[in-house]
Motif scaffolding. Structure first.
Motif, mmCIF file in Angstrom:
data_model
loop_
_atom_site.group_PDB
_atom_site.id
_atom_site.type_symbol
_atom_site.label_atom_id
_atom_site.label_comp_id
_atom_site.label_asym_id
_atom_site.label_seq_id
_atom_site.Cartn_x
_atom_site.Cartn_y
_atom_site.Cartn_z
ATOM 1 N N TRP A 80 14.835 33.185 -11.559
ATOM 2 C CA TRP A 80 13.482 33.107 -11.031
ATOM 3 C C TRP A 80 12.503 33.967 -11.825
ATOM 4 N N THR A 81 12.953 35.116 -12.355
ATOM 5 C CA THR A 81 12.030 35.978 -13.087
ATOM 6 C C THR A 81 11.534 35.306 -14.369
ATOM 7 N N THR A 82 12.437 34.619 -15.062
ATOM 8 C CA THR A 82 12.034 33.916 -16.287
ATOM 9 C C THR A 82 11.051 32.795 -15.956
ATOM 10 N N ALA A 129 15.477 31.386 -4.891
ATOM 11 C CA ALA A 129 16.080 32.637 -5.331
ATOM 12 C C ALA A 129 16.539 33.504 -4.160
ATOM 13 N N GLY A 130 16.229 33.080 -2.943
ATOM 14 C CA GLY A 130 16.662 33.816 -1.764
ATOM 15 C C GLY A 130 15.614 34.732 -1.174
ATOM 16 N N THR A 136 8.320 36.300 -0.036
ATOM 17 C CA THR A 136 7.688 35.260 -0.856
ATOM 18 C C THR A 136 6.171 35.416 -0.828
ATOM 19 N N ALA A 137 5.627 35.661 0.363
ATOM 20 C CA ALA A 137 4.172 35.856 0.484
ATOM 21 C C ALA A 137 3.728 37.082 -0.303
ATOM 22 N N HIS A 138 4.502 38.181 -0.208
ATOM 23 C CA HIS A 138 4.153 39.390 -0.957
ATOM 24 C C HIS A 138 4.181 39.118 -2.469
ATOM 25 N N GLU A 221 16.165 43.663 -0.004
ATOM 26 C CA GLU A 221 16.160 42.722 1.130
ATOM 27 C C GLU A 221 17.525 42.102 1.326
ATOM 28 N N ARG A 222 18.189 41.730 0.232
ATOM 29 C CA ARG A 222 19.535 41.137 0.337
ATOM 30 C C ARG A 222 20.538 42.160 0.857
#
Length: 229
Positions: A80-82, A129-130, A136-138, A221-222
């Motif tokens: 997801w970062t890429t 990505a979980g 996600t909003a942040h 978070e995970r």
């Protein structure tokens, strides 16, 4: 040369109107765009444009959606970062091509299909990505706040090239004294006035800091999810 009205009207469609409007805004800014001037550029009366756009707001909505359509969407391939890094760089490139769009991209109340597709793809990349809905909003907020803020700041700078940056830096340096402004003087001489200085290079450094921070938040978070399950 202005085309005969019949010929111009025959070749006119919504896409051509939007492309002409974008080209004019790229040259003169959004303040230089009016239905009358756009009609003149296309060789038709302004009223003919209303066969293809409902009004000025519809024109701006279409132009904004066309810019969103230029941006590379994050996909499910790779990490997801890429994906989001490439998307961020693509957004900045689009805003560099179309500086007028910076103030419009998040303000339209009738988003087009490319706009909706874009936002859905960004949210989807984070959710796959979980990322939780709140994280996600942040993530979406902090990334876009940085991207659009950087684009706005970059467009406001009093220089557009390394050569112009050096000229501005030299003017600033002439007004500074090490006694009164030691840190600003040092920064100007040791950084801004160095050969090849390009403010735009700061973008990816800041972007990577944000992505690193989001990765840490995601891991935390995970971890919390594993300890509470």
């Amino acid at each position: 040369m202005v085309q005969p009205p019949a010929v111009a009207r025959a070749g006119l469609n919504r896409d051509r109107v939007l492309r002409a409007a974008i080209a004019r805004a790229d040259r003169e800014g959004i303040a230089g765009l009016s239905m009358r001037k756009l009609g003149e550029e296309l060789g038709v009366e302004a009223m003919s444009l209303y066969n293809h756009v409902r009004n000025k707001d519809d024109l701006l909505d279409g132009m904004t959606d066309a810019v969103f359509d230029e941006i590379e969407l994050p996909t499910g391939d790779g990490d997801w970062t890429t994906a989001l890094r490439r998307r961020a760089i693509s957004v900045r490139a689009a805003l560099t091509r179309h500086p007028w769009a910076t103030s419009l991209m998040q303000s339209r109340t009738h988003p087009g299909p490319a706009t909706l597709r874009h936002h859905d793809a960004v949210i989807g990349a984070l959710r796959r990505a979980g990322f939780s809905i709140p994280l996600t909003a942040h993530a979406f907020s902090v990334m876009d706040g940085y991207i659009y803020g950087f684009a706005l700041q970059e467009a406001s700078l009093p220089f557009e090239s390394p050569e112009q940056a050096a000229e501005v830096g030299q003017m600033m340096a002439a007004q500074l004294t090490a006694a009164d402004h030691p840190h600003l003087a040092e920064f100007t001489v040791e950084h801004v006035l160095q050969p090849g200085y390009d403010y735009g290079e700061e973008f990816e450094y800041g972007l990577d800091l944000i992505l690193d921070g989001l990765e840490r938040a995601h891991r935390a978070e995970r971890q919390v999810g594993r300890t509470t399950s």
